[in-house]
Structure formats: C-alpha cells, structure tokens
Scaffold this motif. Structure first.
Motif, PDB file in Angstrom:
ATOM      1  N   ASN A   1       0.688  -0.948   0.312  1.00 57.86           N
ATOM      2  CA  ASN A   1      -0.393  -0.508   0.146  1.00 57.86           C
ATOM      3  C   ASN A   1       1.012   1.613   0.096  1.00 57.86           C
ATOM      4  O   ASN A   1      -0.073   2.192  -0.937  1.00 57.86           O
ATOM      5  N   LEU A   2       2.467   0.933   0.767  1.00 58.21           N
ATOM      6  CA  LEU A   2       2.535   2.452   1.127  1.00 58.21           C
ATOM      7  C   LEU A   2       3.804   2.500  -0.797  1.00 58.21           C
ATOM      8  O   LEU A   2       3.542   4.204  -0.616  1.00 58.21           O
ATOM      9  N   GLY A   3       4.074   1.833  -1.486  1.00 62.96           N
ATOM     10  CA  GLY A   3       4.595   1.884  -2.707  1.00 62.96           C
ATOM     11  C   GLY A   3       2.988   1.868  -3.742  1.00 62.96           C
ATOM     12  O   GLY A   3       3.825   2.851  -4.706  1.00 62.96           O
ATOM     13  N   GLU A   4       2.398   1.841  -3.068  1.00 64.96           N
ATOM     14  CA  GLU A   4       1.087   1.815  -4.534  1.00 64.96           C
ATOM     15  C   GLU A   4       0.391   3.135  -4.782  1.00 64.96           C
ATOM     16  O   GLU A   4       0.205   4.043  -5.535  1.00 64.96           O
TER      17      GLU A   4
ATOM     18  N   ILE B   1       8.980  -4.375  -3.118  1.00 63.39           N
ATOM     19  CA  ILE B   1       9.076  -4.574  -4.777  1.00 63.39           C
ATOM     20  C   ILE B   1       8.002  -4.264  -5.738  1.00 63.39           C
ATOM     21  O   ILE B   1       7.997  -3.997  -6.604  1.00 63.39           O
ATOM     22  N   ILE B   2       6.710  -5.400  -4.961  1.00 61.61           N
ATOM     23  CA  ILE B   2       5.836  -5.477  -5.867  1.00 61.61           C
ATOM     24  C   ILE B   2       4.895  -4.101  -5.860  1.00 61.61           C
ATOM     25  O   ILE B   2       4.246  -3.954  -7.022  1.00 61.61           O
ATOM     26  N   ARG B   3       5.082  -3.235  -5.075  1.00 62.25           N
ATOM     27  CA  ARG B   3       4.155  -2.433  -4.950  1.00 62.25           C
ATOM     28  C   ARG B   3       1.932  -2.073  -5.112  1.00 62.25           C
ATOM     29  O   ARG B   3       1.893  -1.041  -5.725  1.00 62.25           O
TER      30      ARG B   3
ATOM     31  N   GLY C   1      -0.960  -3.660  -3.308  1.00 59.73           N
ATOM     32  CA  GLY C   1      -1.446  -3.214  -2.063  1.00 59.73           C
ATOM     33  C   GLY C   1      -2.721  -3.864  -1.784  1.00 59.73           C
ATOM     34  O   GLY C   1      -3.771  -4.674  -2.934  1.00 59.73           O
ATOM     35  N   GLY C   2      -3.933  -3.792  -1.348  1.00 64.83           N
ATOM     36  CA  GLY C   2      -5.285  -4.811  -1.024  1.00 64.83           C
ATOM     37  C   GLY C   2      -4.673  -6.292  -1.116  1.00 64.83           C
ATOM     38  O   GLY C   2      -3.479  -6.820  -0.240  1.00 64.83           O
ATOM     39  N   LEU C   3      -5.945  -7.126  -1.314  1.00 64.19           N
ATOM     40  CA  LEU C   3      -6.164  -8.618  -0.630  1.00 64.19           C
ATOM     41  C   LEU C   3      -5.760  -9.253  -2.077  1.00 64.19           C
ATOM     42  O   LEU C   3      -6.258 -10.541  -1.801  1.00 64.19           O
ATOM     43  N   GLY C   4      -5.297  -8.610  -2.770  1.00 68.79           N
ATOM     44  CA  GLY C   4      -4.786  -9.027  -3.900  1.00 68.79           C
ATOM     45  C   GLY C   4      -4.290 -10.281  -4.238  1.00 68.79           C
ATOM     46  O   GLY C   4      -3.692 -11.185  -3.531  1.00 68.79           O
ATOM     47  N   ILE C   5      -2.418  -9.475  -4.934  1.00 67.37           N
ATOM     48  CA  ILE C   5      -1.306 -10.327  -5.491  1.00 67.37           C
ATOM     49  C   ILE C   5      -1.094 -10.420  -3.930  1.00 67.37           C
ATOM     50  O   ILE C   5      -0.444 -11.625  -4.288  1.00 67.37           O
ATOM     51  N   PRO C   6      -1.140  -9.773  -2.633  1.00 66.59           N
ATOM     52  CA  PRO C   6      -0.261 -10.118  -1.531  1.00 66.59           C
ATOM     53  C   PRO C   6      -0.742 -11.503  -1.124  1.00 66.59           C
ATOM     54  O   PRO C   6      -0.071 -12.032  -0.864  1.00 66.59           O
ATOM     55  N   VAL C   7      -2.439 -11.981  -1.045  1.00 68.55           N
ATOM     56  CA  VAL C   7      -2.336 -13.145  -0.839  1.00 68.55           C
ATOM     57  C   VAL C   7      -2.105 -14.095  -1.923  1.00 68.55           C
ATOM     58  O   VAL C   7      -1.619 -15.154  -0.980  1.00 68.55           O
TER      59      VAL C   7
ATOM     60  N   ASN D   1       8.847  -6.412 -10.335  1.00 66.86           N
ATOM     61  CA  ASN D   1       8.395  -5.908 -10.936  1.00 66.86           C
ATOM     62  C   ASN D   1       7.050  -5.938 -12.091  1.00 66.86           C
ATOM     63  O   ASN D   1       7.927  -6.580 -12.947  1.00 66.86           O
ATOM     64  N   ILE D   2       6.483  -5.733 -12.292  1.00 69.09           N
ATOM     65  CA  ILE D   2       5.234  -6.983 -13.144  1.00 69.09           C
ATOM     66  C   ILE D   2       5.228  -5.573 -14.414  1.00 69.09           C
ATOM     67  O   ILE D   2       5.334  -6.382 -16.107  1.00 69.09           O
ATOM     68  N   GLU D   3       5.511  -4.641 -13.911  1.00 72.48           N
ATOM     69  CA  GLU D   3       5.822  -3.354 -15.534  1.00 72.48           C
ATOM     70  C   GLU D   3       7.063  -3.733 -16.138  1.00 72.48           C
ATOM     71  O   GLU D   3       6.821  -3.343 -16.972  1.00 72.48           O
TER      72      GLU D   3
END
Length: 491
Positions: A79-82, A399-401, A403-409, A467-469
C-alpha cells in the motif's frame, strides 16, 4: 521520526489484525470440515461447542501468526508503494531500513509473545481441545456405527449394519446381537432398515426397526445333553421399537491426565524431562544387551583345555594347551555332540530373538524420542518464522508495490506453502533419523533466511526484480523489435 514510526505502525497493525482473524477463521473451518462427521448430530450444547472452538482457535495461533505477519507485511508496504508514500519517504532521505525499524521492533515483540504462547498456552489449549474432542467422539453411539463393522460401544450389544445414509441416518441391513445375559448369541434381531436415536434425557437409546424378526434360543432345553437340536422362537415384525437403558450417557469428561504424555501437551521443561528419561532407558537397554552379548561370547576358533596327563605335568603344575575347535569337538562323544549342537542352536535362536526384540523396542523409543525433540525445536522455529516472514514480506511488498488482498494474498500463500512443505519434509527426515531433529526442523528457516536477506537487499537498491511493469515493458519492446525486423525483411 516519532510521527513516522506511529504512521508505519498504524499502517501495519490494521492489516495484521485483519489477516490474523481471517487466517484463524480459515484454519478453523478446515478443522470443522475435517471433524464434521464427529460433531454434527451429537446434540451438543452451546457452551460445549464454544469451548471446543475456543481451544481449537488457540491451538491454531502458532500457524496463524507467521502467515498473518507475512500477509500484513506485504499489504502494508504494498500500500505504501502503490500510494507513492514509500517513494516520498525515500525522497526525503529516509532509507528502507529506517522505515522498517519500528516494525522490526514490533515483529520482534510478536515473536517473543509467540514463543511464550507456544511454550505456556499452547500445551494447555491442545490438552483441553484433544480431550474434549475425544469425549465428543465417544458421545451418541448411533453416530459412531459404521457400515460393515461390528460396533460394541453399547455395553451388552454388538451391532452391525450393511449401509448408512449420511443425509437421513437411515440404517439398512441391521443385525443386533443381545449379550446382556452373557450366554452368547442367543437373542439376535435382524431388520431390513431402521433408525437409532437418543432420548432427550440421554439415558436411553431407541431402536426403531422395520421389516425384520427376532431370533431367540430356548436355553432351558439346551441343558439336555442328548438333544441334537434346540428349540427356538422367531418373532416377525413390521415395526418394532427397542429401548436400551444407557444410564448416564451424556458428555462425560475424561481424565485429562490420559493425554498429558503426548508431545503436543508439554512445555520445554516437560519435554526436556521426558527426553532425559527416554535416553536413560535406551542407554540402559543398550548396556544390558552389550553385557549379555559380551558375557556369552567366546573365541570361535580355539578353546583352552587343561590337560592332567602325567606327560604334560611338570612340578605338579597343570600344563595348558590350546586346541583348535574341530579337535576339541572330535574328543566329545557322539551323543554329547548332538546334545551340544541342539543346545547351541537353541541358544543362538534365543539370542537372535532377544536382540531382535531389543532392537525393535529401542527403535520405537528412538522414534518416540524424535517426536519430543522435534516438538522442542518447533517451539523456537514457529516463533522465529514471524521474523523471517517479515523480512520476506516487507521488502517484497516494497518491490511489488501492490496493496489490498489481491497479489499479496497470492504471494503470501505461495511463500507459506513453500515454508510449510520444507518444514514437513525436514520433520519427516528427522522422524526417520535421516537428519538430526535440529537440522530437520530448522531446514525451512535456513532456506528462507537468505531469501529474506536477498529481498531486503534488492528492495534497498530499488531493484525491479518483481515489478510487473518492468517485465511488461520488456516484452513490449521485444515484440516491437520483432515486428520491425519482420517489416524490414519483407521490404
């Protein structure tokens, strides 16, 4: 810096508390799904169910805390990165290590708390949960009857059914053997189908049977020895109810001392004491076996024989000669040889059986000892896993940047499964004595600690490793270069 620390801690505590209760709920549902057949239809009161769920939830805390730490770390720094807050903090000259420092202290306190919980609270919770679950499984014998198996849980009766409908609890192919008079199978009831239920006061069991008969042997006539056949009575019925008095058959609590010797119900001091006692038993048996083998062993090639012949005597002293075994055996009379051979075979067989039984007993004790040693090490590794997962989740979220319950989960579940599989593999190797208990239990920690250090280093160096981008841009450039090359070739 104090406001920054408070801001970071608040950003972390919310996801941690949320994910902790979510993980507890998921693990609790898994437990209920596993024991659903033992719980449904037992007529359990609300206090009993609440007590079971409370102790079960407490026993799941050691697995839930590390996963919650990992997931909360990913969500917090994601969340901090996003939201570009992490970028703003780094632009102000604050390094990632300083941003993580308040959470390192917080997670260290969580690790210490997890260790104290695992050592003091978890054994008590496991003891209460296991004993209560055992008592619940024994309640209501109609729920324990399984198709194709004789059930003797009701005193004085042996019951067997062919089929059981799990939805309606309808039993088919019922055979009831009445042994209350201790005269064998003299009263047998057979029915096509029926139900078994407990009365509201839980003192009687009611059998409702359909389309069957009751077979009864006449015992009075059996006393006549000359009779080759005995009279019997067969009563047919369409519907019949049998009431069996059970007395006090409610939820009776077992003595918890029956479960205290299990390795899951002990703290570190108790585990150490029982390990010392098992080691002493193993050493005593090994010393006893070695003593028996050494006392019964002798050189196989030669025997010392004292000869009293006058030609071999000098100054009234006995001359000792060493004869080979075959010469000594040839001097023995034939009848004595057969007796000696039989005795030797019997002695060897008994020695082999004794050694085999001793080895089997020691092997079982060693396996039991490994269980206690593994549990002792797990109290440390389960706690330390919180800190290890933090150093994986925090830099990975930065690194991922996301948040939420998507990719982190998804990422958290993948890392947790990796840790769990490595832990189970190491414990299995330790139980089989392939590796030491310390190596087997700590294997997952040894593997994940370097990974956490690598991720922390990459995050501090602004790496685009995950980083996906970055990868999407790389593939876009690759596709564009291929298209341009194809056009140039066509021209």
């Amino acid at each position: 810096m104090k406001k920054l620390h408070i801001f970071i801690i608040k950003s972390y505590l919310g996801p941690f508390i949320l994910t902790f209760f979510i993980v507890i709920f998921v693990l609790l549902m898994q437990f209920l799904w596993r024991y659903i057949d033992d719980l449904v239809g037992k007529g359990l009161e609300l206090p009993i169910i609440s007590e079971l769920l409370m102790y079960t939830s407490a026993s799941l805390v050691p697995m839930a805390v590390p996963l919650a730490v990992l997931l909360a770390s990913l969500m917090c720094f994601g969340n901090l990165g996003e939201n570009n807050e992490l970028l703003a903090l780094k632009s102000s000259g604050i390094s990632l290590q300083k941003i993580m420092s308040p959470l390192i202290i917080l997670v260290s306190l969580i690790t210490i708390g997890a260790f104290l919980f695992n050592n003091n609270v978890l054994p008590y919770a496991n003891l209460k949960m296991r004993s209560l679950l055992y008592d619940i499984q024994k309640q209501n014998p109609e729920m324990q009857i399984k198709p194709g198996i004789f059930d003797n849980s009701i005193e004085g009766f042996s019951i067997r059914v062919e089929e059981k409908d799990p939805r309606t609890n309808l039993l088919k192919g019922i055979h009831i053997y009445d042994h209350t008079e201790n005269l064998g199978n003299i009263i047998v009831t057979v029915a096509d189908s029926g139900y078994i239920r407990m009365t509201s006061d839980e003192r009687n069991l009611v059998f409702t049977l359909y389309n069957g008969y009751t077979y009864t042997e006449m015992q009075r006539q059996k006393k006549q020895k000359k009779e080759k056949s005995y009279p019997m009575r067969r009563d047919h019925f369409q519907v019949q109810e049998m009431i069996v008095e059970l007395g006090d058959f409610g939820l009776r609590r077992s003595d918890e001392n029956l479960f205290r010797n299990s390795y899951q119900m002990m703290n570190l001091s108790q585990l150490g004491e029982i390990q010392d006692s098992i080691i002493k038993e193993i050493i005593t048996e090994q010393q006893s076996l070695s003593k028996i083998i050494n006392d019964g062993s002798f050189p196989a090639e030669k025997r010392i024989v004292a000869l009293q012949d006058s030609s071999d005597t000098l100054r009234n002293e006995t001359v000792v000669k060493i004869l080979p075994t075959y010469e000594l055996f040839a001097k023995i009379p034939r009848e004595q040889r057969i007796s000696d051979i039989t005795t030797a075979i019997s002695t060897a067989t008994n020695a082999r059986n004794y050694i085999s039984n001793t080895y089997f007993t020691n092997d079982n004790k060693i396996r039991k000892l490994r269980r206690y040693q593994i549990e002792e090490q797990k109290k440390f590794t389960l706690s330390l896993a919180c800190l290890v997962f933090f150093f994986i989740g925090a830099p990975l979220g930065a690194i991922i940047r996301k948040g939420g319950l998507g990719i982190p989960v998804v990422v958290s579940v993948l890392f947790f499964i990796l840790w769990y599989v490595i832990s189970l593999t190491g414990e299995k190797f330790a139980r089989e004595s392939v590796v030491t208990p310390f190596t087997g239990v700590w294997l997952s920690t040894f593997i994940l600690v370097p990974l956490g250090g690598l991720l922390t280093y990459k995050s501090a160096k602004e790496s685009t490793l995950l980083n996906i981008e970055t990868y999407s841009e790389f593939f876009k450039r690759l596709m564009n270069s291929l298209k341009s090359k194809k056009k140039s070739d066509s021209l």
